[in-house]
Design an enzyme around this catalytic site. Structure first.
Site, PDB file in Angstrom:
ATOM      1  N   ARG A  58       0.773  -1.084  -0.058  1.00  0.00           N
ATOM      2  CA  ARG A  58      -0.010  -0.059   0.033  1.00  0.00           C
ATOM      3  C   ARG A  58       0.966   1.276  -0.067  1.00  0.00           C
ATOM      4  O   ARG A  58       0.548   2.288  -0.730  1.00  0.00           O
ATOM      5  CB  ARG A  58      -0.944   0.060   1.235  1.00  0.00           C
ATOM      6  N   HIS A  62       0.610   4.628  -2.354  1.00  0.00           N
ATOM      7  CA  HIS A  62       0.458   5.956  -2.059  1.00  0.00           C
ATOM      8  C   HIS A  62       1.574   6.896  -2.355  1.00  0.00           C
ATOM      9  O   HIS A  62       1.670   8.052  -2.492  1.00  0.00           O
ATOM     10  CB  HIS A  62       0.338   5.959  -0.423  1.00  0.00           C
ATOM     11  N   ASN A  87      -2.730   8.380   5.135  1.00  0.00           N
ATOM     12  CA  ASN A  87      -1.433   7.602   5.303  1.00  0.00           C
ATOM     13  C   ASN A  87      -1.204   7.427   6.636  1.00  0.00           C
ATOM     14  O   ASN A  87       0.073   6.878   6.776  1.00  0.00           O
ATOM     15  CB  ASN A  87      -0.177   8.678   4.819  1.00  0.00           C
ATOM     16  N   HIS A 197      -6.262  -5.698  -2.447  1.00  0.00           N
ATOM     17  CA  HIS A 197      -6.978  -5.962  -1.294  1.00  0.00           C
ATOM     18  C   HIS A 197      -7.458  -7.301  -1.038  1.00  0.00           C
ATOM     19  O   HIS A 197      -8.050  -7.664  -0.223  1.00  0.00           O
ATOM     20  CB  HIS A 197      -8.372  -5.083  -1.409  1.00  0.00           C
ATOM     21  N   ASP A 250     -10.053  -9.755   2.706  1.00  0.00           N
ATOM     22  CA  ASP A 250     -10.524 -10.806   1.787  1.00  0.00           C
ATOM     23  C   ASP A 250     -10.803 -12.132   3.030  1.00  0.00           C
ATOM     24  O   ASP A 250      -9.947 -12.578   3.404  1.00  0.00           O
ATOM     25  CB  ASP A 250      -9.199 -11.403   1.008  1.00  0.00           C
TER      26      ASP A 250
HETATM   27  C1  HEM Z   1      -9.432   2.661  -5.930  1.00  0.00           C
HETATM   28  C2  HEM Z   1      -8.231   2.643  -5.305  1.00  0.00           C
HETATM   29  C3  HEM Z   1      -8.104   2.320  -3.874  1.00  0.00           C
HETATM   30  C4  HEM Z   1      -8.770   2.446  -2.749  1.00  0.00           C
HETATM   31  C5  HEM Z   1     -10.122   3.639  -2.550  1.00  0.00           C
HETATM   32  C6  HEM Z   1      -8.080   1.911  -1.724  1.00  0.00           C
HETATM   33  C7  HEM Z   1      -8.554   2.175  -0.190  1.00  0.00           C
HETATM   34  C8  HEM Z   1      -7.920   1.521   0.725  1.00  0.00           C
HETATM   35  C9  HEM Z   1      -8.528   1.526   2.150  1.00  0.00           C
HETATM   36  C10 HEM Z   1      -9.454   2.546   2.565  1.00  0.00           C
HETATM   37  C11 HEM Z   1      -7.545   0.863   2.810  1.00  0.00           C
HETATM   38  C12 HEM Z   1      -7.824   0.530   4.484  1.00  0.00           C
HETATM   39  C13 HEM Z   1      -6.930   1.641   5.177  1.00  0.00           C
HETATM   40  C14 HEM Z   1      -7.008   1.526   6.885  1.00  0.00           C
HETATM   41  O1  HEM Z   1      -7.845   0.882   7.316  1.00  0.00           O
HETATM   42  O2  HEM Z   1      -6.181   2.238   7.243  1.00  0.00           O
HETATM   43  C15 HEM Z   1      -6.986   0.067   2.089  1.00  0.00           C
HETATM   44  C16 HEM Z   1      -5.955  -0.927   2.465  1.00  0.00           C
HETATM   45  C17 HEM Z   1      -5.016  -1.513   1.582  1.00  0.00           C
HETATM   46  N1  HEM Z   1      -5.054  -0.986   0.250  1.00  0.00           N
HETATM   47 FE1  HEM Z   1      -6.025   0.181  -0.869  1.00  0.00          FE
HETATM   48  N2  HEM Z   1      -7.046   1.339  -2.081  1.00  0.00           N
HETATM   49  C18 HEM Z   1      -7.195   1.327  -3.478  1.00  0.00           C
HETATM   50  C19 HEM Z   1      -6.112   0.748  -4.208  1.00  0.00           C
HETATM   51  C20 HEM Z   1      -4.974  -0.046  -3.720  1.00  0.00           C
HETATM   52  C21 HEM Z   1      -3.849  -0.234  -4.484  1.00  0.00           C
HETATM   53  C22 HEM Z   1      -3.797   0.049  -6.204  1.00  0.00           C
HETATM   54  C23 HEM Z   1      -3.024  -0.982  -3.815  1.00  0.00           C
HETATM   55  C24 HEM Z   1      -1.779  -1.582  -4.109  1.00  0.00           C
HETATM   56  C25 HEM Z   1      -1.325  -1.738  -5.246  1.00  0.00           C
HETATM   57  C26 HEM Z   1      -3.680  -1.059  -2.481  1.00  0.00           C
HETATM   58  C27 HEM Z   1      -3.261  -1.941  -1.480  1.00  0.00           C
HETATM   59  C28 HEM Z   1      -3.828  -1.882  -0.228  1.00  0.00           C
HETATM   60  C29 HEM Z   1      -3.350  -2.836   0.785  1.00  0.00           C
HETATM   61  C30 HEM Z   1      -2.279  -3.665   0.667  1.00  0.00           C
HETATM   62  C31 HEM Z   1      -4.095  -2.521   2.050  1.00  0.00           C
HETATM   63  C32 HEM Z   1      -3.965  -3.144   3.432  1.00  0.00           C
HETATM   64  C33 HEM Z   1      -3.202  -2.306   4.294  1.00  0.00           C
HETATM   65  C34 HEM Z   1      -2.717  -3.167   5.382  1.00  0.00           C
HETATM   66  O3  HEM Z   1      -3.249  -3.992   5.894  1.00  0.00           O
HETATM   67  O4  HEM Z   1      -1.994  -2.371   6.369  1.00  0.00           O
HETATM   68  N3  HEM Z   1      -4.895  -0.412  -2.496  1.00  0.00           N
HETATM   69  N4  HEM Z   1      -7.004   0.503   0.794  1.00  0.00           N
END
Ligand code: HEM
Ligand SMILES: *[C@@H]1O[C@H](CO)[C@@H](O)[C@H](O)[C@H]1NC(C)=O
Length: 334
Positions: A58, A62, A87, A197, A250
């Site tokens: 992530r 970002h 962030n 995700h 998931d």
């Molecule tokens: C439309 C695009 C996206 C949106 C709106 C989005 C939004 C989010 C949100 C809201 C979370 C939860 C954050 C939290 O609870 O602090 C999250 C987690 C995550 N996102 Fe996305 N995301 C997007 C695209 C992506 C992309 C492109 C990647 C990587 C290639 C990604 C990888 C991740 C990962 C791995 C997590 C889990 C983080 C953790 O467990 O610490 N996301 N995302």
């Protein structure tokens, strides 16, 4: 032998992998052990804390969406990017710092923090599926693996206010597509990359509004959610519970990098609204169906497409040549 075969297949699958200013093997003469060092640091951190894998993946996303992939996300400061709300939950900064410290010993002033992050993101994905099977061999046996073009230089600007470019948990498909388009990425990249995700967690406060008092829903829950899934999520995120509590995105296989995410979208088990709408929207639904391998549609293989889109995302607004610098410490400009 098997090792070489896997690497070769992955390189071919990622389609030549060359962007403006970056190329695979940029450090092959100046710091031949660069990729091996990053890999071993990711592996050792992962073995004590598997949550660094989604964290780093992530973080690279970002980074790339704000000022390009230039490690601006890593800079410390009272108003730097990492202080912006989306962030604040990022994890894995210490992994990058560790890799940087080792690289500064091996080849001082050569490997950028932006490249460390891009390599660590690839290795984080690879380690998720391979670690359980073969802890000593960090190569993906049945998950995505791709060659990472390198040669990025580190930026000197990092402003929390610029984090508004990032897609948000409640963005519509139109807004998500516009934000990707501004970075030269298309709807297929959006659907492929959202597959990230398949690992990691989200805080209750980012989706709880879908579970209680949802406008116009007699059940109180967002009607696009599977009715059987709602009580599960409510148990994990009580109405007045801790909003910072984290829930696997998931539900079926939270610790495997697989295509299960797309099945979740189809069955109303996408946790974030930004995920669920990819099924509700007819255009992106067609892409999700292709990732699901629905008969009669041109199939998209998640493992291949994810790597391809990661390479594209990793080339967004990259600084090369005389632009930027090679930071000595990833948390501060030189
Ligand atoms: C439309 C695009 C996206 C949106 C709106 C989005 C939004 C989010 C949100 C809201 C979370 C939860 C954050 C939290 O609870 O602090 C999250 C987690 C995550 N996102 Fe996305 N995301 C997007 C695209 C992506 C992309 C492109 C990647 C990587 C290639 C990604 C990888 C991740 C990962 C791995 C997590 C889990 C983080 C953790 O467990 O610490 N996301 N995302
Ligand atoms: C998304 O949520 C934020 C924060 O809760 C809110 O300020 C914003 O208006 C919401 N956006 C949409 C499109 O609903």
């Amino acid at each position: 032998m098997v090792l070489f075969f896997v690497v070769w297949v992955a390189a071919v699958a990622s389609g030549g992998a060359r962007g403006q200013g970056t190329r695979v093997g940029f450090y092959s003469r100046t710091c031949p052990r660069a990729e091996a060092i990053v890999r071993s640091v990711v592996q050792s951190h992962f073995s004590s804390d598997p949550s660094i894998a989604p964290g780093i993946l992530r973080m690279h996303f970002h980074d790339c969406f704000v000022h390009g992939c230039d490690a601006s996300i890593l800079l410390d400061g009272p108003t730097s990017e990492k202080t912006a709300p989306p962030n604040r939950q990022l994890r894995g900064f210490d992994v990058v710092d560790d890799a940087k410290a080792q690289l500064e010993v091996a080849c001082p002033g050569v490997v950028s923090c932006a490249d460390i992050l891009a390599l660590a993101a690839r290795d984080s994905v690879a380690v998720v599926n391979s670690f359980a099977l073969r802890p000593h061999v960090l190569l993906s046996t049945n998950g995505p693996f791709w060659s990472v073009p390198t040669g990025r230089r580190d930026g000197r600007v990092s402003l929390a206010s610029d984090a508004a470019n990032l897609p948000a948990f409640n963005d519509s498909v139109a807004v998500q597509i516009r934000k990707y388009d501004e970075k030269g990425l298309n709807a297929q990249d959006l659907v492929a990359l959202s597959g990230a995700h398949t690992i990691g967690t989200a805080a209750c406060q980012l989706f709880r509004y879908r579970l209680y008092g949802f406008p116009g829903a007699a059940s109180g829950a967002d009607p696009s959610l599977d009715a059987a899934f709602v009580p599960q999520l409510r148990a994990l995120c009580p109405q007045n519970g801790d909003g910072a509590r984290r829930v696997a995105m998931d539900t079926g296989s939270p610790n495997r990098f697989d295509a299960n995410y797309y099945g979740n979208l189809r069955s109303g088990r996408g946790v974030l609204e930004s995920d669920a709408v990819l099924w509700a929207d007819a255009g992106t639904r067609g892409l999700v169906q292709r990732f699901l391998g629905i008969r009669g549609l041109a199939g998209l293989t998640f493992g291949v497409e994810f790597g391809r889109s990661m390479v594209k995302m990793g080339n967004v607004e990259v600084k090369s040549g005389a632009a930027g610098e090679i930071r000595t410490l990833c948390t501060a400009v030189n």
